[in-house]
Design a protein around this motif. Structure first.
Motif, mmCIF file in Angstrom:
data_model
loop_
_atom_site.group_PDB
_atom_site.id
_atom_site.type_symbol
_atom_site.label_atom_id
_atom_site.label_comp_id
_atom_site.label_asym_id
_atom_site.label_seq_id
_atom_site.Cartn_x
_atom_site.Cartn_y
_atom_site.Cartn_z
ATOM 1 N N GLU A 28 -0.075 -6.988 -18.896
ATOM 2 C CA GLU A 28 -0.194 -6.511 -17.517
ATOM 3 C C GLU A 28 1.166 -6.023 -16.998
ATOM 4 O O GLU A 28 1.236 -5.033 -16.262
ATOM 5 C CB GLU A 28 -0.706 -7.652 -16.640
ATOM 6 C CG GLU A 28 -0.962 -7.269 -15.213
ATOM 7 C CD GLU A 28 -1.624 -8.418 -14.460
ATOM 8 O OE1 GLU A 28 -2.848 -8.567 -14.580
ATOM 9 O OE2 GLU A 28 -0.909 -9.162 -13.756
ATOM 10 N N GLN B 18 -3.467 0.968 -9.990
ATOM 11 C CA GLN B 18 -4.391 0.527 -8.941
ATOM 12 C C GLN B 18 -5.119 1.721 -8.326
ATOM 13 O O GLN B 18 -6.195 1.594 -7.804
ATOM 14 C CB GLN B 18 -3.620 -0.139 -7.794
ATOM 15 C CG GLN B 18 -2.842 -1.365 -8.156
ATOM 16 C CD GLN B 18 -1.791 -1.641 -7.077
ATOM 17 O OE1 GLN B 18 -0.666 -1.192 -7.205
ATOM 18 N NE2 GLN B 18 -2.165 -2.336 -6.013
ATOM 19 N N ILE C 233 3.590 3.119 -6.454
ATOM 20 C CA ILE C 233 2.277 3.146 -7.135
ATOM 21 C C ILE C 233 2.321 4.169 -8.267
ATOM 22 O O ILE C 233 3.185 5.054 -8.286
ATOM 23 C CB ILE C 233 1.106 3.498 -6.174
ATOM 24 C CG1 ILE C 233 1.309 4.881 -5.534
ATOM 25 C CG2 ILE C 233 0.935 2.412 -5.117
ATOM 26 C CD1 ILE C 233 0.074 5.388 -4.787
ATOM 27 N N SER D 13 0.655 -5.518 -4.747
ATOM 28 C CA SER D 13 -0.415 -5.704 -5.722
ATOM 29 C C SER D 13 -1.785 -5.507 -5.093
ATOM 30 O O SER D 13 -2.773 -5.344 -5.793
ATOM 31 C CB SER D 13 -0.314 -7.102 -6.343
ATOM 32 O OG SER D 13 -0.285 -8.070 -5.315
ATOM 33 N N SER D 14 -1.842 -5.520 -3.764
ATOM 34 C CA SER D 14 -3.126 -5.287 -3.084
ATOM 35 C C SER D 14 -2.840 -4.783 -1.675
ATOM 36 O O SER D 14 -1.725 -4.922 -1.162
ATOM 37 C CB SER D 14 -3.919 -6.599 -2.981
ATOM 38 O OG SER D 14 -3.250 -7.496 -2.101
ATOM 39 N N GLU E 253 -8.287 6.139 -1.550
ATOM 40 C CA GLU E 253 -7.575 4.859 -1.573
ATOM 41 C C GLU E 253 -6.260 4.963 -0.796
ATOM 42 O O GLU E 253 -5.899 4.067 -0.030
ATOM 43 C CB GLU E 253 -7.341 4.429 -3.025
ATOM 44 C CG GLU E 253 -6.772 3.039 -3.211
ATOM 45 C CD GLU E 253 -7.702 1.902 -2.791
ATOM 46 O OE1 GLU E 253 -8.842 2.171 -2.349
ATOM 47 O OE2 GLU E 253 -7.267 0.737 -2.888
ATOM 48 N N ARG F 177 -2.074 -1.641 -15.266
ATOM 49 C CA ARG F 177 -3.211 -0.749 -15.024
ATOM 50 C C ARG F 177 -3.022 -0.132 -13.641
ATOM 51 O O ARG F 177 -2.778 -0.842 -12.668
ATOM 52 C CB ARG F 177 -4.502 -1.578 -15.055
ATOM 53 C CG ARG F 177 -5.753 -0.728 -15.030
ATOM 54 C CD ARG F 177 -7.022 -1.568 -15.124
ATOM 55 N NE ARG F 177 -8.184 -0.693 -14.938
ATOM 56 C CZ ARG F 177 -8.587 -0.250 -13.753
ATOM 57 N NH1 ARG F 177 -7.945 -0.588 -12.653
ATOM 58 N NH2 ARG F 177 -9.643 0.557 -13.667
ATOM 59 N N TRP G 192 -5.215 2.761 2.676
ATOM 60 C CA TRP G 192 -3.977 1.986 2.905
ATOM 61 C C TRP G 192 -3.218 2.518 4.119
ATOM 62 O O TRP G 192 -2.662 1.759 4.891
ATOM 63 C CB TRP G 192 -3.061 2.061 1.668
ATOM 64 C CG TRP G 192 -3.524 1.259 0.492
ATOM 65 C CD1 TRP G 192 -4.765 1.246 -0.073
ATOM 66 C CD2 TRP G 192 -2.728 0.339 -0.278
ATOM 67 N NE1 TRP G 192 -4.801 0.393 -1.145
ATOM 68 C CE2 TRP G 192 -3.562 -0.182 -1.303
ATOM 69 C CE3 TRP G 192 -1.401 -0.081 -0.213
ATOM 70 C CZ2 TRP G 192 -3.100 -1.100 -2.239
ATOM 71 C CZ3 TRP G 192 -0.939 -0.997 -1.155
ATOM 72 C CH2 TRP G 192 -1.789 -1.504 -2.147
#
Lengths: 431, 431
Positions: A354, A361, A270, A238-239, A372, A359, A376
């Motif tokens: 959700e 990321q 993702i 999630s992050s 992005e 949505r 990562w």
């Protein structure tokens, strides 16, 4: 050794994983049983030099299931067909260790590995849905912890069978009449608590030795199992921070087991969404999300919690306290949902929407998405990503626009390193 | 209604069904795991307008097994790959009703049926070899009669699951959001003695409705089962008279069950051998047969009798009295072998050689072979033949030389009647 680069896999998932996405004007509503759709996606992923295509699965439906689950190809047959229309891309399918016979599964996977010249992979799942038992002689779904004990025995049998024949066992000398070397032919004689399988398997080793083992569990049992057994892990993140925590944990566990941590690759899933601008991408997401009414979103959420009945709760009250509910199903997912709802003070409506239409990321222009991904990758939080792209055009735009940027930056390959799945992923071919 | 014509299926069987045929200079010794070999054969059979290719199978090997059994493709994966490289020919695979889960098998077969646009078939076998149990948790091989009871339940479940969705169940109306019609979606809830399966299946009906059911048993239980359930039968026929007896018996049994006898097709297996002359064909057979030493022939024979040890008997004494041995394995085959040995006063050597490398019944010039085929066809002893052609070049010569003669005589088609297996075989598409 060559420079480390990022890796991708491609989830192909028919009409998509939402309840209502199939209503989008640009989606082929027959995609889940349309070979042309799967073929085009697999060939596009191969054009994008992806390590593999990935086919998820499930063994139980009800009239409440999402459209893709109701009517879709079975992964073993689908991947075998895709083997004939692709050349270099790996073929990873989801199969249950709770509801398959290890002899049959070992054989089908190894046969697929031969048919594809060494491109087969097995995403081992323990089948979290209670309803599955009703399709398999009411063999009740064992508790979460026991499912992993069964999985361990199942995998030990499968891998044992794959070693029935050594790589050079078949001699085929017409002159002497020697077809095989009996010293390189092994009986398994496995006698476990759950499985008794004598072998040998009636097919030899493949070009990559044996199929690659994927695992997707992220619970404590799942992580321990993955570190001990898997060569690649499909996870959720999630992050960046959570991804990094998971990545470091898996690599540490692998080291503790005396394994080379480089030989267990971590791929979070993702759903990158590329637009002409961030606003354009946002608009694409909104157009897709608004297809799903709240009642459908709640029903979708319920599946993770063993079809729990959420209708008694107020949609706009805080997400209810669920205690043990969901612990024996998709445990890591339900733990995450509960924790996040608490942290963010979410309502049932917010949680449901959700989950039903997350949505993306990774959203924005192709440059934004590439940035992005690079962030990562450079944080050493991942080895690669599994690209799941339900929103129309997002898979095509990822391959056509993001991949060239990553290549130009020198962090993505420009050709396949080999022809087998193990070579594409970057783990050793098994002897 | 169109004029009745003869039909063919093609057995594809790697390096062949003999112990030593692989040593022939013109045989590819890797054929059993060589996709190019299977692809070429399937495409040749399709060029010959065959109804289907047919893949035999087995689930247990020992170091005494013939080379093809030791190392070969698994049928479900193989046929799924062949689906992508063929267009009109049916794809029939052998799967066990004793050692598969009906939910998984129903699903894989229906998925293959979709992937091939309606060309899948299931040759249902009950798995006659005792050793198989050792690969499946020691689930003991039930007695012959009980295996057919299990087979009946298994098939009832599979066919029940195939009817989970009616043909027009999927509506996919984007405007109204209706993906399927719930009135055309059925729960099976099967509760039998051997199987409990709720369903529904997570894939709908195919272009031909559902896969075609083949059956190969010729024992009393096998015939009764076939007449009640099968749409096509793979049998052996040692003479035109025996073939006619079997054909009439099956059609009569079908009528007694209230079925249209035309909807159960009978295909004996034959190995036609075409030469430039009868002498040339004979020489081809002899060159092939002499590759197999007598010890290998006896070992081959033993497999039909549960790996019975024949070494105690004199090779040149009359074939021994075996009593019940073989009754629980390949019963119709062992009954036939015993009876024929008695009738013909055969020695063990003669029986073993005859079984290990059978002399082709249909042998000679292409005209000779076509004559014999026409004779059987006009005697109404068959609907078609399954062509099994281990001897090098015999499959190619059959397609290239015999087929055109049959076409010129007006007893073989010159184009495919449709695109599905049911259309090629000539049985109704199931609603």
């Amino acid at each position: 050794m060559s420079k480390k680069t990022i890796h991708f896999g491609g989830m192909i998932h028919g009409v998509g994983s939402t309840t209502d996405g199939w209503r989008h004007p640009d989606i082929d509503a027959t995609a889940s049983t349309n070979l042309d759709f799967y073929k085009a996606r697999a060939q596009l992923a191969e054009k994008g030099l992806f390590d593999f295509v990935f086919i998820a699965d499930g063994l139980y439906i009800s009239e409440k299931s999402i459209p893709h689950f109701l009517n879709r190809f079975e992964p073993m047959t689908l991947l075998s067909t895709l083997a004939a229309v692709t050349e270099n891309i790996g073929l990873v399918g989801t199969f249950s260790s709770t509801y398959t016979d290890p002899f049959t599964l070992a054989r089908q996977l190894m046969s697929l590995d031969h048919l594809s010249n060494g491109r087969a992979g097995w995403n081992l799942v323990t089948s979290p849905q209670a309803g599955v038992a009703k399709n398999y002689n009411n063999r009740a779904l064992p508790p979460h912890h026991e499912r992993y004990k069964i999985a361990q025995e199942h995998l030990d049998v499968v891998r044992g069978l794959w070693q029935s024949w050594e790589a050079d066992a078949f001699i085929r000398d017409k002159e002497t009449g020697t077809y095989f070397n009996p010293d390189k032919f092994h009986q398994l004689n496995y006698e476990g608590e759950y499985f008794q399988v004598a072998g040998p398997l009636n097919i030899g080793r493949s070009k990559q030795g044996e199929p690659l083992i994927f695992q997707a569990g992220s619970s404590e049992d799942g992580r321990a199992f993955a570190a001990a057994n898997a060569e690649a892990i499909f996870t959720h993140a999630s992050s960046l921070e959570k991804a990094k925590e998971f990545y470091d944990d898996i690599k540490k566990r692998a080291k503790e087991q005396g394994k080379n941590p480089d030989n267990i690759k971590v791929y979070p899933g993702i759903s990158p969404l590329v637009g002409d601008s961030l606003e354009d991408a946002e608009a694409q997401y909104q157009a897709y999300a608004k297809l799903t009414p709240i009642e459908h979103a709640v029903r979708y959420l319920a599946r993770y919690f063993d079809d729990y009945d959420f209708s008694r709760y107020d949609l706009d009250a805080p997400f209810p306290e669920l205690g043990e509910i969901g612990k024996n199903a998709f445990r890591s997912t339900t733990d995450y949902i509960k924790q996040r709802a608490k942290e963010k003070n979410q309502t049932l409506r917010q949680v449901a929407l959700e989950q039903a239409v997350p949505r993306p990321q990774f959203i924005g222009t192709a440059e934004d998405v590439a940035d992005e991904i690079q962030r990562w990758f450079e944080a050493e939080a991942i080895d690669g990503f599994i690209i799941s792209a339900d929103i129309p055009h997002s898979f095509e735009r990822f391959v056509d626009e993001v991949i060239p940027i990553l290549q130009a930056r020198g962090i993505y390959r420009t050709e396949y390193p080999g022809t087998t799945l193990r070579e594409q992923v970057g783990v050793p071919i098994t002897e």
